[in-house]
Write a protein that holds these residues in place. Structure first.
Motif, PDB file in Angstrom:
ATOM      1  N   ASN A  99      -9.940  70.432  25.511  1.00  0.00           N
ATOM      2  CA  ASN A  99      -9.637  69.996  24.145  1.00  0.00           C
ATOM      3  C   ASN A  99     -10.723  69.087  23.569  1.00  0.00           C
ATOM      4  OD1 ASN A  99      -7.757  70.446  22.061  1.00  0.00           O
ATOM      5  ND2 ASN A  99      -6.947  68.364  22.281  1.00  0.00           N
TER       6      ASN A  99
ATOM      7  N   GLY B 205      -7.080  80.316  23.450  1.00  0.00           N
ATOM      8  CA  GLY B 205      -7.503  79.874  22.135  1.00  0.00           C
ATOM      9  C   GLY B 205      -6.709  80.376  20.953  1.00  0.00           C
ATOM     10  N   ASN B 206      -6.804  79.593  19.879  1.00  0.00           N
ATOM     11  CA  ASN B 206      -6.277  79.984  18.584  1.00  0.00           C
ATOM     12  C   ASN B 206      -7.134  79.285  17.546  1.00  0.00           C
ATOM     13  OD1 ASN B 206      -5.458  77.293  18.632  1.00  0.00           O
ATOM     14  ND2 ASN B 206      -3.299  77.765  18.852  1.00  0.00           N
TER      15      ASN B 206
ATOM     16  N   GLY C 191      -2.419  82.139  18.815  1.00  0.00           N
ATOM     17  CA  GLY C 191      -2.789  82.676  20.112  1.00  0.00           C
ATOM     18  C   GLY C 191      -2.088  84.008  20.302  1.00  0.00           C
TER      19      GLY C 191
ATOM     20  N   ASP D 253       0.421  77.621  22.619  1.00  0.00           N
ATOM     21  CA  ASP D 253      -0.147  78.743  21.884  1.00  0.00           C
ATOM     22  C   ASP D 253      -1.632  78.870  22.209  1.00  0.00           C
ATOM     23  OD1 ASP D 253       0.107  80.796  19.763  1.00  0.00           O
ATOM     24  OD2 ASP D 253      -1.332  79.524  18.714  1.00  0.00           O
ATOM     25  N   ARG D 254      -2.266  77.750  22.361  1.00  0.00           N
ATOM     26  CA  ARG D 254      -3.713  77.747  22.595  1.00  0.00           C
ATOM     27  C   ARG D 254      -4.080  78.117  24.026  1.00  0.00           C
ATOM     28  NH1 ARG D 254      -7.957  73.744  19.863  1.00  0.00           N
ATOM     29  NH2 ARG D 254      -7.259  75.081  18.181  1.00  0.00           N
TER      30      ARG D 254
ATOM     31  N   TYR E 222     -13.628  73.723  25.738  1.00  0.00           N
ATOM     32  CA  TYR E 222     -12.439  74.093  24.956  1.00  0.00           C
ATOM     33  C   TYR E 222     -11.158  73.823  25.740  1.00  0.00           C
ATOM     34  CZ  TYR E 222      -9.652  76.807  21.627  1.00  0.00           C
ATOM     35  OH  TYR E 222      -8.744  77.187  20.684  1.00  0.00           O
TER      36      TYR E 222
ATOM     37  N   GLU F  45     -13.179  72.820  19.069  1.00  0.00           N
ATOM     38  CA  GLU F  45     -12.438  73.929  18.483  1.00  0.00           C
ATOM     39  C   GLU F  45     -13.127  75.263  18.723  1.00  0.00           C
ATOM     40  OE1 GLU F  45      -9.453  72.626  18.036  1.00  0.00           O
ATOM     41  OE2 GLU F  45      -9.310  74.192  16.544  1.00  0.00           O
TER      42      GLU F  45
ATOM     43  N   GLY G 199     -10.643  81.378  20.083  1.00  0.00           N
ATOM     44  CA  GLY G 199     -10.908  80.217  19.233  1.00  0.00           C
ATOM     45  C   GLY G 199     -12.008  80.505  18.222  1.00  0.00           C
TER      46      GLY G 199
ATOM     47  N   HIS H  20       1.684  73.657  20.086  1.00  0.00           N
ATOM     48  CA  HIS H  20       0.269  73.882  19.761  1.00  0.00           C
ATOM     49  C   HIS H  20      -0.530  74.246  21.009  1.00  0.00           C
ATOM     50  CE1 HIS H  20      -3.715  73.252  18.042  1.00  0.00           C
ATOM     51  NE2 HIS H  20      -3.975  72.376  19.000  1.00  0.00           N
TER      52      HIS H  20
END
Ligand code: SF4
Lengths: 269, 486
Positions: free
Chosen positions: B106, B41-42, B35, A183-184, B103, B109, B143, A180
């Protein structure tokens, strides 16, 4: 009837190695139990014959392949999640689930009334939930990364900053949350340190990620780093707090609701 | 007007976070986007919640106003022009870098950006667009972004934002035109519905293009719309191109604005709106009818309700309604759920003669009690739609029942394992044509069993706990209040 207990290493591969061994030994599945080492190892049972099963990658791989082929990838995921849990009975649950799975195929996962299948599902769900929680609630801090070389980040990795996070999970979730965050944050160097199991997931900017065991023992300075906020970081944390404290609607204040939604152990600062 | 000069970033954040908090739509859900290996971001379809504020609402987005300066005079808003409050304004760069820094750690979002209107709608939206563009282009932020657009801004600029944002909203503000006239004299229903319609059309066109798998659009000299990539494809693909070119002018203009690159989706998480309840005298029937129309005619993803708070201590307006207004808001959300997921229409729930929800029963129990002739239903035969009408059976448990029936005949014992709330369902179902207990199917008797007390509203010292809502709508901060900012 003599009971047989196989002790194995506490890892997915270790457990699958023992499953392989159980099939080879043919003591009869009903009379065989698999336990992970380190759990009540001293507590020998009087009428049991115990065997230590060493980790065997080839054996583990053959069980894995057979399992994916015959019981399906959903079952495989559930078994991996279970193997990463801290459930004391996980090895035996996986073993007896597999016995049922190899006999009945893909539909085994739906045998809700079978105690082993039900238990596997319960553990699996708990680990999934914990994984989600850490995805939501873990926090990163930024460091000026003098530590990057020790992290074996590849040559040429952008060394400007390193983001770290320290977590205290019940299950060994690092391997489950790394996809996760990778990917982010593809362009970040980051490290997630699980201080309970002393393992870390490490991601290099623009590259892939890997898991490193015993970081705390081998690189204590890195483990220690994950606990500190540098000065610039305190600034960002103050900004966040300023925002966070202001957004409550006073008329609707409800501490109980807040706390029931966010388990205590995830509450950071 | 007090202008805050030389405010620190922290002070601005306090002021502009505080000013935006009454906006209830905080969800980060509705779009799944991996991503892309670059930037940052995703987005996760179900949304992710990163913390809970002290009132129990989920914190998922950096929810701020661009500025709290405003030239409008909405009576429900603390930032209205005539109020003496400290005014602050973010620069677009500040908005973008705050979003990125939070972001990366974390905390969030993504961003929810709204604004007071200053000096006019167009200028306001221009600054918002700049902030969003910085995020998407300079920081390559992948994001979630929700932009609340400003009624009265041009369609061109509103559309430009749509190509960059995941979700957009235009607030309806009040359920009736009359209420709007009284409370938001600078806004009209027309200026509110116009951008809403434009966004709806944009989403629809974009989806059509997606379905046709046409990746890049251009316009040829003779005004034909060309679809890159597929133009040289199979005859079937060429047919698609022709079909597209037959679309109207609006479509052509719309597609021309489509930016290059894989960010090019138009408001992929859909649009939402919110309205204030309890400020003007609308009844539940009026509110729900408006809600239904918004879903049907504007394809909204969500309609949020926000209990009126008299922030300006306006003696002509109601005071904070406390538990009563929160209960009402809760009923509206329950009914909203029945519309969106359970196949109910407003006319099933309320009528002009019975215009308000029963405060003792949730809307579904209430419906069942008024339609006892439809019950009990046989679990082993009833269709999915009929199962959904049974109190105590939700979307998930109905689906499980339908699936499990294929494996054999179900009995009561199986149902609670599937998530059916037996305490409520038991009066309305049979298994193998038998009811679990002998029950007198009479409205008054049943009512006494079903009164909605501790089961839904857990009374705590601090107030009401929305147990059910928090669970089924996890991650969506739909407990909230009215808008500030636009
Ligand atoms: S609601 Fe928006 S437009 Fe109305 S006064 Fe407040 S900030 Fe201005």
């Amino acid at each position: 009837m003599m009971k047989h207990i196989l002790y194995c290493e506490d890892s997915p591969e270790g457990i699958l190695s023992a499953v392989h061994e159980a099939y080879t030994l043919r003591y009869g599945h009903a009379d065989t139990e698999i336990r992970t080492e380190g759990r009540d190892a001293e507590n020998m049972e009087l009428f049991a014959q115990t065997t230590k099963v060493p980790l065997n990658q080839a054996h583990a791989a053959s069980v894995r392949d057979a399992l994916i082929r015959k019981i399906g990838s959903d079952a495989y995921d559930m078994i991996m999640y279970t193997a990463l849990s801290n459930a004391p009975d996980k090895a035996d649950v996986i073993y007896h689930f597999l016995v049922r799975g190899f006999a009945n195929g893909e539909k085994t996962v739906d045998f809700y009334s079978d105690p082993y299948v039900a238990r596997l599902r319960t553990i699996d769900r708990k680990v999934s939930r914990e994984t989600c929680h850490w995805n939501e609630f873990l926090r990163f801090r930024e460091h000026t990364a003098q530590m990057a070389p020790a992290l074996m980040l590849p040559e040429g990795a952008n060394m400007h900053t390193l983001m770290t996070s320290r977590i205290t999970p019940e299950a060994r979730v690092v391997v489950l949350i790394m996809p996760h965050f990778s990917d982010r944050f593809p362009e970040e160097n980051f490290l997630i340190y699980d201080s309970v199991h002393d393992e870390a997931g490490i991601h290099a900017a623009g590259g892939s990620w890997y898991i490193s065991q015993q970081i705390g023992r081998q690189f204590p300075e890195i483990a220690a780093l994950t606990g500190v906020a540098e000065t610039a970081e305190e600034e960002v944390e103050r900004l966040w707090k300023a925002f966070f404290d202001t957004i409550e609607i006073k008329q609707r204040h409800n501490t109980k609701l807040q706390q029931s939604l966010m388990p205590l152990k995830f509450r950071v600062s | 007007m007090i202008i805050g000069e030389n405010l620190t970033l922290e002070q601005k954040l306090e002021i502009l976070g505080d000013a935006a908090k009454y906006d209830v739509a905080c969800t980060s859900s509705g779009v799944e986007r991996k991503g892309n290996g670059h930037g940052i971001g995703n987005a996760v379809k179900g949304g992710i919640c990163h913390a809970f504020a002290a009132d129990g609402r989920c914190v998922s987005l950096l929810k701020i106003l661009m500025t709290n300066e405003c030239c409008y005079k909405c009576r429900y808003c603390i930032n209205r022009a005539q109020n003496d409050v400290v005014r602050a304004t973010f620069t677009p760069e500040e908005v973008a870098s705050l979003t990125i820094e939070f972001y990366r750690r974390n905390y969030i979002e993504g961003l929810f950006l709204s604004s007071g209107i200053y000096p006019d709608p167009e200028e306001t939206v221009k600054r918002m667009l700049e902030a969003v563009r910085l995020l998407r282009v300079k920081y390559r932020f992948n994001g979630y972004i929700h932009v609340k657009t400003i009624p009265g801004a041009s369609m061109e600029i509103t559309q430009e934002i749509g190509w960059l944002a995941d979700r957009m909203s235009v607030n309806l503000e009040l359920p009736t035109t009359d209420g709007l006239r009284k409370l938001a004299p600078n806004k009209t229903r027309e200026t509110i519905l116009k951008p809403m319609r434009m966004i709806q059309n944009g989403i629809e066109m974009d989806q059509r293009v997606q379905q046709d798998q046409i990746h890049r659009i251009g316009v040829s000299n003779d005004g034909m719309i060309l679809a890159g990539g597929n133009v040289t494809g199979t005859p079937k693909d060429r047919f698609r191109v022709r079909r597209l070119s037959a679309e109207n002018e609006g479509m052509k203009n719309f597609m021309q604005q489509r930016p290059d690159g894989n960010m090019g989706r138009f408001v992929p998480a859909g649009q939402s709106t919110q309205m204030i309840i309890g400020a003007t005298g609308e009844n539940d029937y009026q509110i729900m009818s408006v809600t239904e129309q918004l879903y049907q005619k504007f394809d909204l993803k969500r309609v949020f309700f926000s209990s009126f708070v008299n922030v300006n201590h306006d003696s002509d307006m109601p005071q904070w309604g406390g538990r009563t207004i929160l209960d009402r808001e809760h009923r509206l959300y329950q009914a909203d759920f029945l519309l969106r997921f359970y196949g109910f229409d407003v006319k099933d729930l309320l009528t002009p003669e019975r215009p308000n929800f029963n405060m003792l029963l949730d809307p579904k129990c209430d419906y069942a009690l008024r339609h006892l002739e439809k019950f009990p239903v046989e679990i082993n035969r009833a269709s999915y739609q009929v199962l959904l009408q049974v109190p105590g059976i939700g979307v998930t448990s109905a689906r499980r029942i339908v699936a499990a029936r294929r494996g054999g005949i179900l009995d009561f014992a199986d149902l609670s394992r599937m998530g059916v709330v037996m305490k409520r369902a038991v009066y309305f179902i049979t298994c193998k044509d038998k009811m679990m207990y002998r029950i007198n199917m009479n409205e008054n008797t049943l009512m006494s069993y079903l009164v909605d007390d501790s089961s839904r509203f857990l009374l705590t010292e601090e107030g009401v706990q929305y147990e059910q809502l928090s669970l089924f709508d996890f991650g969506m901060g739909n407990i909230g209040q009215q808008v500030s900012g636009a």
